[in-house]
Design a protein around this motif. Structure first.
Motif, mmCIF file in Angstrom:
data_model
loop_
_atom_site.group_PDB
_atom_site.id
_atom_site.type_symbol
_atom_site.label_atom_id
_atom_site.label_comp_id
_atom_site.label_asym_id
_atom_site.label_seq_id
_atom_site.Cartn_x
_atom_site.Cartn_y
_atom_site.Cartn_z
ATOM 1 N N GLY A 4 -36.137 40.115 79.131
ATOM 2 C CA GLY A 4 -35.817 40.590 77.798
ATOM 3 C C GLY A 4 -35.862 42.099 77.712
ATOM 4 N N LEU A 5 -35.232 42.608 76.676
ATOM 5 C CA LEU A 5 -35.154 44.049 76.444
ATOM 6 C C LEU A 5 -35.474 44.343 74.987
ATOM 7 N N ILE A 6 -36.199 45.427 74.780
ATOM 8 C CA ILE A 6 -36.406 45.972 73.442
ATOM 9 C C ILE A 6 -35.894 47.402 73.543
ATOM 10 N N ILE A 7 -34.951 47.753 72.681
ATOM 11 C CA ILE A 7 -34.293 49.038 72.856
ATOM 12 C C ILE A 7 -34.164 49.806 71.550
ATOM 13 N N VAL A 8 -34.332 51.119 71.651
ATOM 14 C CA VAL A 8 -33.986 52.049 70.578
ATOM 15 C C VAL A 8 -32.785 52.810 71.115
ATOM 16 N N VAL A 9 -31.620 52.508 70.600
ATOM 17 C CA VAL A 9 -30.412 53.152 71.115
ATOM 18 C C VAL A 9 -30.282 54.563 70.533
ATOM 19 N N PRO A 10 -29.967 55.549 71.368
ATOM 20 C CA PRO A 10 -29.786 56.904 70.851
ATOM 21 C C PRO A 10 -28.465 57.059 70.103
ATOM 22 N N ASP A 11 -27.538 56.133 70.336
ATOM 23 C CA ASP A 11 -26.239 56.163 69.665
ATOM 24 C C ASP A 11 -25.805 54.717 69.440
ATOM 25 N N PRO A 12 -25.653 54.294 68.177
ATOM 26 C CA PRO A 12 -25.302 52.902 67.920
ATOM 27 C C PRO A 12 -23.953 52.488 68.498
ATOM 28 N N ALA A 13 -23.125 53.444 68.883
ATOM 29 C CA ALA A 13 -21.812 53.115 69.444
ATOM 30 C C ALA A 13 -21.918 52.346 70.761
ATOM 31 N N VAL A 14 -23.043 52.459 71.470
ATOM 32 C CA VAL A 14 -23.209 51.718 72.734
ATOM 33 C C VAL A 14 -23.749 50.313 72.496
ATOM 34 N N GLY A 15 -24.003 49.986 71.251
ATOM 35 C CA GLY A 15 -24.590 48.690 70.918
ATOM 36 C C GLY A 15 -23.823 47.509 71.457
ATOM 37 N N GLN A 16 -22.510 47.493 71.285
ATOM 38 C CA GLN A 16 -21.698 46.372 71.761
ATOM 39 C C GLN A 16 -21.870 46.143 73.253
ATOM 40 N N GLN A 17 -21.845 47.224 74.020
ATOM 41 C CA GLN A 17 -21.978 47.095 75.475
ATOM 42 C C GLN A 17 -23.377 46.621 75.858
ATOM 43 N N VAL A 18 -24.388 47.116 75.185
ATOM 44 C CA VAL A 18 -25.761 46.684 75.450
ATOM 45 C C VAL A 18 -25.906 45.197 75.143
ATOM 46 N N VAL A 19 -25.393 44.768 74.001
ATOM 47 C CA VAL A 19 -25.474 43.364 73.598
ATOM 48 C C VAL A 19 -24.756 42.474 74.609
ATOM 49 N N GLN A 20 -23.562 42.856 74.987
ATOM 50 C CA GLN A 20 -22.790 42.037 75.921
ATOM 51 C C GLN A 20 -23.469 41.946 77.284
ATOM 52 N N THR A 21 -24.034 43.040 77.756
ATOM 53 C CA THR A 21 -24.736 43.041 79.044
ATOM 54 C C THR A 21 -25.942 42.096 78.993
ATOM 55 N N ALA A 22 -26.701 42.160 77.910
ATOM 56 C CA ALA A 22 -27.863 41.278 77.760
ATOM 57 C C ALA A 22 -27.426 39.822 77.643
ATOM 58 N N ARG A 23 -26.384 39.565 76.876
ATOM 59 C CA ARG A 23 -25.895 38.182 76.717
ATOM 60 C C ARG A 23 -25.398 37.612 78.037
ATOM 61 N N ASP A 24 -24.638 38.413 78.782
ATOM 62 C CA ASP A 24 -24.117 37.948 80.070
ATOM 63 C C ASP A 24 -25.248 37.559 81.025
ATOM 64 N N ALA A 25 -26.369 38.267 80.919
ATOM 65 C CA ALA A 25 -27.515 37.993 81.796
ATOM 66 C C ALA A 25 -28.480 36.976 81.184
ATOM 67 N N ARG A 26 -28.171 36.537 79.979
ATOM 68 C CA ARG A 26 -29.050 35.617 79.238
ATOM 69 C C ARG A 26 -30.459 36.192 79.063
ATOM 70 N N ALA A 27 -30.491 37.490 78.792
ATOM 71 C CA ALA A 27 -31.758 38.187 78.540
ATOM 72 C C ALA A 27 -31.923 38.343 77.030
ATOM 73 N N ALA A 28 -33.124 38.127 76.546
ATOM 74 C CA ALA A 28 -33.408 38.315 75.122
ATOM 75 C C ALA A 28 -33.266 39.793 74.776
ATOM 76 N N LEU A 29 -32.831 40.067 73.555
ATOM 77 C CA LEU A 29 -32.624 41.451 73.133
ATOM 78 C C LEU A 29 -33.143 41.651 71.719
ATOM 79 N N LEU A 30 -33.963 42.676 71.553
ATOM 80 C CA LEU A 30 -34.428 43.134 70.246
ATOM 81 C C LEU A 30 -34.163 44.624 70.168
#
Length: 169
Positions: free
Chosen positions: A44-70
Motif C-alpha cells: 500500500g501507499l500513502i501519498i501527499v502529491v506535490p501536484d494533483p495533475a499526477v494523480g491519475q498516473q499514481v492511481v493507475q499505477t497502484a491499481r495495476d499493482a493491486r496496491a492500496a492507496l490513500l
C-alpha cells in the motif's frame, strides 16, 4: 515531516515496515517513487502529491499493482488532473486535517483581529492567495471567508482580491 514521524512511529508499533520519501515539489519524482514502491512489492501507499495533475498516473499505477492507496492532506482524482472538478466517487480516500475546520478557525481569528484593529472595511483590502486546483486549499479559503464575514456581524465583505497561485504561465 511531523506526519511522517508519527506514521513511522505508529507503523513500528504495529510491526509494519514503512518507508518515507520526501517528494518535495517534484511531480516526476512522485511517479518514479510510486513505481519504485510498487517494484519493491509494497502492499500500500500513502501519498501527499506535490501536484494533483499526477494523480491519475499514481492511481493507475497502484491499481495495476493491486496496491492500496490513500492520500494524506491533499485530494487526488482518479479520473482527471483536477480534484476540484472531480466526481466524488473518483476521489481517492484521504486522511488528514479538515481544510474547512482549519479555515473556519483562521477566519474567526482574522475577524477578531480586524475588529480589534478598528479598521474601516471601505479602506481595507484582503488578498486571498491559494492554489485553486488543490481542493483542501479551496475548502480552507471558503471556510475562512465565511467565518470572517460571520465574525464581522454577518455583512458580506466585498474587498477580497483572489490571486491565482502559481500565476498562469
Amino acid at each position: 515531516m511531523d506526519e511522517a514521524a508519527g506514521a513511522k512511529a505508529k507503523a513500528a508499533e504495529l510491526g509494519a515496515d514503512l518507508k518515507v520519501v520526501n517528494l518535495g515539489n517534484d511531480a516526476n519524482k512522485t511517479v518514479s517513487e510510486v513505481q519504485s514502491a510498487i517494484a519493491r512489492k509494497s502492499d500500500g501507499l500513502i501519498i501527499v502529491v506535490p501536484d494533483p495533475a499526477v494523480g491519475q498516473q499514481v492511481v493507475q499505477t497502484a491499481r495495476d499493482a493491486r496496491a492500496a492507496l490513500l492520500t494524506a492532506d491533499d485530494q487526488v482524482c482518479a479520473s482527471g488532473p483536477s480534484p476540484a472538478q472531480c466526481a466524488a466517487s473518483d476521489l481517492v480516500p484521504r486522511i488528514g486535517f479538515s481544510g474547512r475546520q482549519m479555515g473556519r478557525r483562521v477566519g474567526q481569528r482574522a475577524a477578531e483581529e480586524f475588529k480589534k484593529a478598528g479598521w474601516n472595511p471601505a479602506d481595507t483590502r484582503i488578498i486571498s492567495a491559494w492554489k485553486q486546483d488543490v481542493t483542501v486549499f479551496g475548502d480552507r479559503v471558503k471556510a475562512a471567508k465565511d467565518a470572517f464575514d460571520q465574525g464581522r456581524a454577518g455583512s458580506a465583505y466585498d474587498n477580497i482580491i483572489d490571486v491565482l497561485t502559481p500565476p498562469p504561465v
